[in-house]
Design a protein around this motif. Structure first.
Motif, PDB file in Angstrom:
ATOM      1  N   HIS A 189       0.882  -1.201  -0.012  1.00  0.00           N
ATOM      2  CA  HIS A 189       0.155  -0.099   0.011  1.00  0.00           C
ATOM      3  C   HIS A 189       0.855   1.235   0.110  1.00  0.00           C
ATOM      4  O   HIS A 189       0.311   2.611  -0.198  1.00  0.00           O
ATOM      5  N   ALA A 190       2.184   1.112   0.398  1.00  0.00           N
ATOM      6  CA  ALA A 190       3.174   2.265   0.253  1.00  0.00           C
ATOM      7  C   ALA A 190       4.622   2.047   0.240  1.00  0.00           C
ATOM      8  O   ALA A 190       4.940   0.624   0.581  1.00  0.00           O
ATOM      9  N   LEU A 191       5.359   2.423  -0.272  1.00  0.00           N
ATOM     10  CA  LEU A 191       6.762   2.475  -0.259  1.00  0.00           C
ATOM     11  C   LEU A 191       7.498   3.657   0.272  1.00  0.00           C
ATOM     12  O   LEU A 191       7.190   4.985   0.263  1.00  0.00           O
ATOM     13  N   ALA A 192       8.673   3.209   1.061  1.00  0.00           N
ATOM     14  CA  ALA A 192       9.284   4.207   1.960  1.00  0.00           C
ATOM     15  C   ALA A 192      10.682   4.022   1.562  1.00  0.00           C
ATOM     16  O   ALA A 192      11.130   2.889   1.729  1.00  0.00           O
ATOM     17  N   LEU A 193      11.355   4.991   1.350  1.00  0.00           N
ATOM     18  CA  LEU A 193      12.763   5.185   1.058  1.00  0.00           C
ATOM     19  C   LEU A 193      13.345   5.865   2.312  1.00  0.00           C
ATOM     20  O   LEU A 193      13.147   6.743   2.558  1.00  0.00           O
ATOM     21  N   GLY A 194      14.543   4.814   2.836  1.00  0.00           N
ATOM     22  CA  GLY A 194      15.226   5.534   3.837  1.00  0.00           C
ATOM     23  C   GLY A 194      16.173   6.609   3.426  1.00  0.00           C
ATOM     24  O   GLY A 194      17.122   6.326   2.391  1.00  0.00           O
ATOM     25  N   LEU A 195      16.548   7.480   4.027  1.00  0.00           N
ATOM     26  CA  LEU A 195      17.570   8.641   3.823  1.00  0.00           C
ATOM     27  C   LEU A 195      18.531   8.854   4.954  1.00  0.00           C
ATOM     28  O   LEU A 195      18.061   8.555   5.838  1.00  0.00           O
ATOM     29  N   GLY A 196      19.531   9.142   4.494  1.00  0.00           N
ATOM     30  CA  GLY A 196      20.615   9.642   5.590  1.00  0.00           C
ATOM     31  C   GLY A 196      22.138   9.713   4.795  1.00  0.00           C
ATOM     32  O   GLY A 196      22.404   9.214   3.889  1.00  0.00           O
ATOM     33  N   PRO A 197      23.130  10.397   5.681  1.00  0.00           N
ATOM     34  CA  PRO A 197      24.537  10.652   5.226  1.00  0.00           C
ATOM     35  C   PRO A 197      24.936   9.278   4.757  1.00  0.00           C
ATOM     36  O   PRO A 197      26.069   9.430   4.032  1.00  0.00           O
ATOM     37  N   ASP A 198      24.687   8.442   5.633  1.00  0.00           N
ATOM     38  CA  ASP A 198      25.661   6.808   5.338  1.00  0.00           C
ATOM     39  C   ASP A 198      24.989   5.939   4.548  1.00  0.00           C
ATOM     40  O   ASP A 198      25.218   4.703   4.217  1.00  0.00           O
ATOM     41  N   LEU A 199      23.703   6.609   3.809  1.00  0.00           N
ATOM     42  CA  LEU A 199      22.996   5.739   2.905  1.00  0.00           C
ATOM     43  C   LEU A 199      23.172   6.002   1.446  1.00  0.00           C
ATOM     44  O   LEU A 199      23.771   7.268   1.254  1.00  0.00           O
ATOM     45  N   PRO A 200      22.694   5.271   0.549  1.00  0.00           N
ATOM     46  CA  PRO A 200      22.961   5.671  -0.814  1.00  0.00           C
ATOM     47  C   PRO A 200      22.221   7.013  -1.372  1.00  0.00           C
ATOM     48  O   PRO A 200      22.703   7.714  -2.170  1.00  0.00           O
ATOM     49  N   TYR A 201      21.127   7.487  -0.575  1.00  0.00           N
ATOM     50  CA  TYR A 201      20.309   8.673  -0.986  1.00  0.00           C
ATOM     51  C   TYR A 201      20.275   9.490   0.143  1.00  0.00           C
ATOM     52  O   TYR A 201      19.893   9.211   1.252  1.00  0.00           O
ATOM     53  N   GLN A 202      20.259  10.871  -0.204  1.00  0.00           N
ATOM     54  CA  GLN A 202      19.934  11.821   0.995  1.00  0.00           C
ATOM     55  C   GLN A 202      18.514  12.431   0.337  1.00  0.00           C
ATOM     56  O   GLN A 202      17.868  13.274   1.138  1.00  0.00           O
ATOM     57  N   GLU A 203      17.781  12.221  -0.621  1.00  0.00           N
ATOM     58  CA  GLU A 203      16.702  12.643  -1.078  1.00  0.00           C
ATOM     59  C   GLU A 203      16.112  11.692  -2.281  1.00  0.00           C
ATOM     60  O   GLU A 203      16.866  10.809  -2.565  1.00  0.00           O
ATOM     61  N   ALA A 204      14.939  11.736  -2.286  1.00  0.00           N
ATOM     62  CA  ALA A 204      14.217  10.634  -3.245  1.00  0.00           C
ATOM     63  C   ALA A 204      14.690  10.895  -4.663  1.00  0.00           C
ATOM     64  O   ALA A 204      14.226  11.842  -5.144  1.00  0.00           O
ATOM     65  N   PRO A 205      15.306   9.998  -5.318  1.00  0.00           N
ATOM     66  CA  PRO A 205      15.729  10.231  -6.843  1.00  0.00           C
ATOM     67  C   PRO A 205      14.364  10.314  -7.739  1.00  0.00           C
ATOM     68  O   PRO A 205      13.354   9.930  -7.383  1.00  0.00           O
ATOM     69  N   ALA A 206      14.715  11.327  -8.719  1.00  0.00           N
ATOM     70  CA  ALA A 206      13.668  11.494  -9.594  1.00  0.00           C
ATOM     71  C   ALA A 206      12.972  10.321 -10.304  1.00  0.00           C
ATOM     72  O   ALA A 206      11.882  10.280 -10.462  1.00  0.00           O
ATOM     73  N   PRO A 207      13.873   9.314 -10.741  1.00  0.00           N
ATOM     74  CA  PRO A 207      13.412   8.177 -11.663  1.00  0.00           C
ATOM     75  C   PRO A 207      12.280   7.214 -10.735  1.00  0.00           C
ATOM     76  O   PRO A 207      11.341   6.940 -11.338  1.00  0.00           O
ATOM     77  N   LEU A 208      12.645   7.314  -9.357  1.00  0.00           N
ATOM     78  CA  LEU A 208      11.844   6.589  -8.394  1.00  0.00           C
ATOM     79  C   LEU A 208      10.578   7.348  -8.090  1.00  0.00           C
ATOM     80  O   LEU A 208       9.464   6.673  -7.955  1.00  0.00           O
ATOM     81  N   VAL A 209      10.703   8.479  -8.011  1.00  0.00           N
ATOM     82  CA  VAL A 209       9.556   9.351  -7.835  1.00  0.00           C
ATOM     83  C   VAL A 209       8.441   9.134  -9.126  1.00  0.00           C
ATOM     84  O   VAL A 209       7.292   9.263  -8.700  1.00  0.00           O
TER      85      VAL A 209
END
Length: 515
Positions: free
Chosen positions: A77-97
């Motif tokens: 029912h929903a998708l959640a992307l984890g963000l953080g300085p030690d993670l691959p992304y610090q904001e949601a990438p445009a292709p995924l959005v």
């Protein structure tokens, strides 16, 4: 209420933000699951909040589109992307959005300071709270049902409390499907579908239940089937928690009614005993039946053998699902009480292993016996005026043995009494008796005209004119044939004993023929 995606977004401690799919935030969240698979759909059951850091997902339009479609197809029912300085992304990438938007999938982001386990715990804590609230609501409703049942006002208050709490209409019927009580939402005669389910439960007894779309029937009673609960509607999960309690409360009320009616049943059994006593006059019998409420213009006597195995030593058949099976001591009283419930105004009593009853002529006795005494030997007397009730009961008692041999209830019919009794005899013996007396007629007239003329004359009350009319013969022809029959058989037609022997031979020949 179910936990929604919007409820999680509104919790400040989770630091969730909706990037896309805001119009789908009203979806319920049934679980929270973390996965880095690029094709996780096969591992989902539906209703999840799927969390990922996108570690293995190529952030290319085609790859993201395939990923979002797979997640949506898996039922998330929903998708959640984890963000953080030690993670691959610090904001949601445009292709995924863009992919999530095309798939109609809400895309959330999880703040850097929030581990996925915190979100998972929040989801399951909310579900536990909802389940606890559901149980508390069920307990509160159960208390209201119990209070209604304890009011001493019968079945209706309990049904009213149930419908007020659940919105599901309900009524209670007796084992024959007649409505005993309903909730206050209006008349509730069983529909055709409900009647079919009621018949199925009545046949299966306490161990059965039946359901169809929008209808459910549950058996009521402790040791014997006392009635049925009919629910008109579709109970939800919370209502399902209450049905067993409702069945128990209604069963207790029906058992209370049964016990409360025992003094009245004894009084009416004693009244039936007085009616059958040798010194009871016809006028007194008629007056007593009127006082008892049996106001039918004609009544019938019914006698049922209630002994285990029907009096032949066989095991008690488990036809109504009652447990435990009735013993020899309780079988007749139990059956008498059941029949007292089924025959309004009727009189019943248990006498040894037999149950005797007087009922109105209009009662469908076949249906009553088929339900309450299936397979039991039973005799049904003729319909008689109330003052002749004792004669109908005697007639019914005499037919119990016939019923035991035939395997079904036997109903008295004035015009068929002789055939019924002769049918109990041995066919070869009956045929031998008839041939010994009528054989000379067969030999002298193979066409059977002599025997037919004799039988018609005997059936017409020894009337020459009526016999001639029935056979289309001249009166003298009839007399000549009968004189010849008398000579061949050696019997005198003006002798009562000889006429009876000839009549019995004709009837015996008919009874000896195969059915």
């Amino acid at each position: 209420m179910a936990l929604l995606v919007s409820d999680l977004v509104d919790r400040p401690e989770l630091h969730l933000s909706a990037v896309t799919g805001r119009r789908h935030l009203d979806r319920p969240v049934l679980a929270a699951h973390a996965s880095e698979l690029v094709r996780p759909g096969a591992w989902l059951q539906g209703g999840e909040l799927l969390m990922t850091i996108g570690l293995l997902l190529p952030m290319e339009p085609d790859a993201c589109r395939a990923y979002a479609d797979d997640v949506a197809a898996g039922g998330a029912h929903a998708l959640a992307l984890g963000l953080g300085p030690d993670l691959p992304y610090q904001e949601a990438p445009a292709p995924l959005v863009e992919a999530a938007t095309e798939a109609g999938l809400p895309l959330l982001t999880v703040g850097a300071q929030v581990p996925f386990i915190v979100v998972t715990k929040a989801v399951f804590a909310a579900q536990a709270a909802e389940q606890r609230a559901a149980v508390e609501r069920a307990f509160a409703t159960q208390r209201r049902l119990t209070a209604a049942a304890a009011s001493g006002q019968g079945l209706a208050p309990t049904l009213d409390a149930w419908t007020a709490a659940t919105g599901v209409r309900a009524h209670v019927t007796d084992p024959l499907g007649r409505v005993l009580a309903a909730d206050g939402s209006g008349p509730q005669e069983p529909s055709a579908g409900a009647r079919d389910l009621i018949r199925r439960v009545a046949t299966g007894g306490l161990r059965s239940s039946a359901a169809a779309p929008g209808i459910e029937v549950q058996p009521l009673g402790a040791r014997r089937l006392r009635g049925m609960l009919v629910l008109a509607g579709t109970p939800g999960h919370d209502e399902r928690l209450l049905i067993s309690g409702l069945v128990s409360l209604l069963s207790l009320e029906l058992e209370r009614r049964h016990l409360a009616g025992e003094p009245e049943r004894r009084r009416r059994a004693a009244l039936l005993g007085r009616l059958l006593s040798a010194d009871a006059t016809a006028e007194a019998a008629g007056d007593a039946l009127a006082v008892a409420g049996l106001a039918s213009a004609a009544v019938r006597g019914v006698v049922v053998d209630a002994s285990p195995g029907g009096g032949d030593g066989r095991a008690e058949p488990a036809t109504t699902g009652e447990a435990p099976a009735a013993s020899a001591e309780t079988a007749a009283p139990d059956l008498a009480a059941d029949l007292a419930l089924a025959v309004p105004g009727g009189l019943t009593r248990a006498r040894g292993s037999l149950v005797e009853a007087l009922v109105g002529e209009e009662l469908d006795l076949d249906a009553v016996l088929a339900h309450f005494a299936p397979g039991r030997p039973a005799g049904i007397g003729s319909a008689v005026p109330p003052e002749a009730a004792r004669a109908s009961l005697r007639e019914a008692a005499g037919l119990v043995a016939v019923s035991r041999d035939s395997g079904h209830p036997v109903r008295a019919r004035r015009a068929q009494s002789s055939g019924l009794l002769l049918g109990l005899g041995d066919r070869p013996a009956l045929a031998g008796y008839a041939d010994a007396l009528l054989g000379p007629l067969d030999a002298a007239d193979p066409s059977g005209a002599l025997t037919l003329t004799l039988a018609t004359w005997l059936d017409s009350g020894s009337s020459w004119d009526e016999t001639a009319r029935r056979l289309g013969l001249h009166r003298h022809t009839v007399r000549n044939r009968l004189d010849k029959a008398a000579r061949l058989t050696g019997r005198r037609l003006d002798d009562g004993d000889d006429r009876f022997d000839l009549w019995l031979a004709v009837r015996a020949r008919g009874a000896a023929r195969p059915s």
